[in-house]
Design an enzyme around this catalytic site. Structure first.
Site, PDB file in Angstrom:
ATOM      1  N   HIS A  64     -20.999  -4.829  -0.739  1.00 33.50           N
ATOM      2  CA  HIS A  64     -20.581  -6.089  -0.092  1.00 33.50           C
ATOM      3  C   HIS A  64     -21.052  -7.326  -0.855  1.00 33.50           C
ATOM      4  O   HIS A  64     -20.379  -8.365  -0.830  1.00 33.50           O
ATOM      5  CB  HIS A  64     -21.111  -6.136   1.349  1.00 33.50           C
ATOM      6  CG  HIS A  64     -20.376  -5.204   2.264  1.00 33.50           C
ATOM      7  ND1 HIS A  64     -19.167  -5.522   2.830  1.00 33.50           N
ATOM      8  CD2 HIS A  64     -20.673  -3.946   2.704  1.00 33.50           C
ATOM      9  CE1 HIS A  64     -18.742  -4.526   3.589  1.00 33.50           C
ATOM     10  NE2 HIS A  64     -19.646  -3.545   3.527  1.00 33.50           N
ATOM     11  N   GLU A  77     -10.380 -12.093   3.314  1.00 37.00           N
ATOM     12  CA  GLU A  77     -10.102 -12.309   1.898  1.00 37.00           C
ATOM     13  C   GLU A  77      -8.833 -13.131   1.676  1.00 37.00           C
ATOM     14  O   GLU A  77      -8.271 -13.128   0.580  1.00 37.00           O
ATOM     15  CB  GLU A  77      -9.978 -10.962   1.171  1.00 37.00           C
ATOM     16  CG  GLU A  77      -8.822 -10.095   1.611  1.00 37.00           C
ATOM     17  CD  GLU A  77      -9.137  -9.212   2.816  1.00 37.00           C
ATOM     18  OE1 GLU A  77      -8.403  -8.243   3.050  1.00 37.00           O
ATOM     19  OE2 GLU A  77     -10.139  -9.501   3.519  1.00 37.00           O
ATOM     20  N   ASP A  92     -18.713 -10.334  -1.917  1.00 43.78           N
ATOM     21  CA  ASP A  92     -18.954 -11.770  -1.690  1.00 43.78           C
ATOM     22  C   ASP A  92     -18.821 -12.555  -2.990  1.00 43.78           C
ATOM     23  O   ASP A  92     -18.256 -13.656  -3.024  1.00 43.78           O
ATOM     24  CB  ASP A  92     -20.347 -11.989  -1.107  1.00 43.78           C
ATOM     25  CG  ASP A  92     -20.460 -11.483   0.327  1.00 43.78           C
ATOM     26  OD1 ASP A  92     -19.405 -11.228   0.955  1.00 43.78           O
ATOM     27  OD2 ASP A  92     -21.603 -11.368   0.833  1.00 43.78           O
ATOM     28  N   ASP A 138      -4.027 -13.518  -1.060  1.00 45.72           N
ATOM     29  CA  ASP A 138      -4.860 -12.459  -0.494  1.00 45.72           C
ATOM     30  C   ASP A 138      -5.396 -11.619  -1.650  1.00 45.72           C
ATOM     31  O   ASP A 138      -4.673 -11.285  -2.593  1.00 45.72           O
ATOM     32  CB  ASP A 138      -4.024 -11.591   0.450  1.00 45.72           C
ATOM     33  CG  ASP A 138      -4.844 -10.507   1.102  1.00 45.72           C
ATOM     34  OD1 ASP A 138      -5.511 -10.801   2.110  1.00 45.72           O
ATOM     35  OD2 ASP A 138      -4.810  -9.359   0.599  1.00 45.72           O
ATOM     36  N   ASN A 189     -15.315  -3.673  -1.812  1.00 48.32           N
ATOM     37  CA  ASN A 189     -16.545  -3.573  -1.019  1.00 48.32           C
ATOM     38  C   ASN A 189     -17.087  -2.150  -1.021  1.00 48.32           C
ATOM     39  O   ASN A 189     -18.291  -1.924  -1.177  1.00 48.32           O
ATOM     40  CB  ASN A 189     -16.295  -4.034   0.413  1.00 48.32           C
ATOM     41  CG  ASN A 189     -16.297  -5.557   0.535  1.00 48.32           C
ATOM     42  OD1 ASN A 189     -16.900  -6.252  -0.272  1.00 48.32           O
ATOM     43  ND2 ASN A 189     -15.609  -6.056   1.551  1.00 48.32           N
TER      44      ASN A 189
END
Length: 609
Positions: A500, A530, A504, A487, A495
């Site tokens: 964002h 994630e 990504d 994770d 973010n």
């Protein structure tokens, strides 16, 4: 009489000559006309009838035989002077003559003279055609048997009858009842490649027939002698030079006054061209059926590798080739990679060919079919290792896009490819290109359906399917299986702080790092958000822990050019190994998830098992 009767007619005369005339027929048949000597021959009757069998001309000898004047005979039809019992057979032959079913006939029949007596004649008739080739009448030769000076077993009078048959374009032979040739027209012997009709006299007709067909021909002769004239039959003939050809035969019986068989008459026709055309047509049908069956099989195969293997096998069998290959084009490297071969053992030969090099590269570059009759003397034979072979290379094109090249080869001492083979393989290649494109698109759709659109890792459903498969495999072979769950730490803050798009980019970088660290047999998937999972077949817990530690270190050192220099990420990792009690992939995932929870609880950026 015949005054002012005009007729435009093409008349077939003796010695193979054709005359067109448009004149008063009464003038034409005057004895002062040189051609009239044929028609006024005193030994035979001559007549011309129209398609209704009405007389248009009769010579004096025929009128004398009927004990009628020429004018009186012209008022009658051929059927009216025939003895009633012979009418039906005679009419049948005339109908066949006018319809074009037969080219000529000769029969014995009886005519009824005007003074009441009947007499036997041998009637020979051949069709008359107009300028357009339409049959509109018949030319008749009537030989009264009692008037013959020769014995009946001589098949023709020495002068006129021989001239008529030799002048006919039809190929005619007359034999005795044992099949020995008594007469052969010039056209007949020329068909068999001999210069003189006398060569055939005294020989059996069977001698000119191919040995394997003689028994069948003998049976057909017996059928004729039994009074049952078979339909046209076909045999293979042997010419003077030994070459074979096909000819068609119509046979019938010649009888004496009492109706007893005396000889057999045969009309022959060379049908080699027709036979060759029919063979070509049947061959094309077989080829198209084979291609159609192949295409049906190939278009239903959507697995690309299996399709490619089917293509090389089918094209080799279709053309009787020694071997075949298919190479797919890679536009990035501008080269062709061998992906399938037949027989399969050849598959590792020349795995990659640059565009423009060798037979395959040349065909791909030119996008045209290439035929090399002997690769050993070809200018770039060194680019291809199979010397002493003949090759065809055909580009696989789909909407002008180069997909690859398919090749076939053969030993030139046993098989040389023809223009028909080129046509056939090009047809095959067109359909094969469509099948390859369909399979490629299907494979791409299948691949995209299994992947996460952002990161390229397996999506959750695909990972579950693959995980269950590996669980079952590990159970079957009692092999180790481990799973890593990781994770991204504090991903929401990434973010919020960097946006964002930056988030990504971070997720994609994590997946690329995982793919760079794992083996080809391992599976990387996106579990959600994630969170990512890695399935490690044939891997113990110790090996999985080492892999997890390497991943932690690699992710921590990631940097993102063009982003804030302070942007960095870490991961927390949980590791679990399958135990004997775990029969479902969910059990292994739960174990790894618990280990991940402990890693987070211990402060993140670490590994727990």
């Amino acid at each position: 009489m015949l005054e002012f009767i005009y007729h435009f007619q093409k008349v077939r005369l003796v010695k193979g000559r054709f005359f067109y005339f448009f004149m008063n027929l009464s003038d034409f048949f005057l004895e002062s006309n040189p051609l009239s000597a044929i028609f006024h021959n005193p030994r035979v009757g001559i007549a011309i009838v129209n398609s209704d069998l009405r007389f248009l001309f009769v010579n004096d000898h025929f009128a004398d035989l009927m004990h009628l004047s020429n004018a009186a005979l012209l008022q009658r039809s051929e059927g009216e002077i025939t003895v009633w019992g012979d009418v039906e057979n005679s009419l049948t032959l005339f109908r066949q003559l006018f319809s074009g079913e037969i080219l000529h006939f000769s029969l014995l029949k009886r005519y009824q003279s005007d003074i009441g007596g009947a007499f036997v004649v041998e009637l020979t008739a051949t069709p008359l055609k107009d300028m357009n080739g339409n049959i509109n009448g018949a030319f008749m030769v009537i030989v009264p048997l009692s008037a013959r000076e020769l014995p009946y077993n001589t098949p023709y009078p020495e002068d006129w009858y021989r001239q008529v048959l030799n002048g006919s374009p039809d190929t005619i032979a007359i034999t005795d009842l044992n099949g020995v040739i008594l007469f052969a027209s010039s056209a007949a012997v020329k068909m068999f490649g001999y210069p003189d009709p006398r060569y055939a006299l005294g020989k059996s007709l069977l001698a000119f027939i191919y040995p394997e067909d003689r028994e069948r021909a003998l049976q057909d002769f017996r059928t004729i002698l039994e009074g049952n004239s078979p339909a046209a039959v076909e045999y293979r003939g042997v010419r003077a030079d030994g070459s074979l050809f096909f000819f068609e035969v119509h046979g019938s019986i010649l009888r004496d006054e009492q109706g007893a068989p005396q000889q057999m008459i045969f009309v022959l026709r060379d049908v080699t061209q027709r036979h060759r055309a029919e063979n070509d047509r049947q061959q094309r049908i077989r080829e198209l059926e084979a291609i159609n069956a192949t295409m049906v099989d190939m278009t239903t195969e959507l697995d690309l590798q299996r399709l490619l293997e089917a293509i090389v096998e089918r094209v080799a069998l279709l053309l009787g080739a020694l071997e075949s290959n298919v190479a797919l084009y890679d536009p990035d490297s501008r080269s062709l990679r061998m992906v399938a071969a037949y027989p399969p053992r050849l598959q590792d030969d020349h795995p990659s060919v640059p565009l423009g090099q060798g037979i395959i590269g040349k065909a791909a570059q030119s996008r045209k079919t290439l035929l090399v009759e002997d690769v050993s003397v070809w200018e770039t034979s060194s680019a291809h290792g199979n010397a002493f072979r003949t090759w065809i290379a055909v580009p696989l094109l789909h909407k002008h896009e180069l997909l690859g090249v398919v090749t076939v080869s053969a030993d030139p001492s046993q098989r040389r490819f023809s223009t028909d083979d080129l046509r056939l393989i090009e047809m095959f290649a067109q359909s094969a290109a469509i099948a390859i494109q369909n399979a490629t698109l299907f494979s791409e759709v299948q691949r995209l359906a299994r992947l996460d659109s952002l990161t390229g890792a397996l999506n959750r459903r695909s990972f579950y399917d693959q995980g269950q498969h590996e669980i079952q495999r590990a159970q079957r072979y009692h092999s180790p299986l481990s799973l890593i769950m990781l994770d991204v730490d504090h991903f929401k803050q990434v973010n919020d702080r960097y946006g964002h798009l930056a988030g990504d980019e971070a997720l994609k970088a994590v997946v690329q790092t995982c793919l760079a660290q794992v083996r080809q047999a391992d599976w990387v998937g996106r579990f959600g958000g994630e969170e990512f999972v890695i399935l490690l077949p044939e891997t113990s817990l110790e090996g999985a822990l080492a892999m997890a530690q390497r991943l932690c270190t690699a992710v921590e050192t990631l940097r993102f050019p063009g982003r804030d220099e302070r942007m960095c990420i870490t991961i927390s990792v949980g590791v679990a190994e399958r135990t004997l009690e775990m029969t479902q992939v969910e059990q292994l995932l739960n174990a790894a998830d618990e280990a991940l929870y402990r890693a987070k609880a211990m402060g993140r950026n670490r590994v727990s098992a």
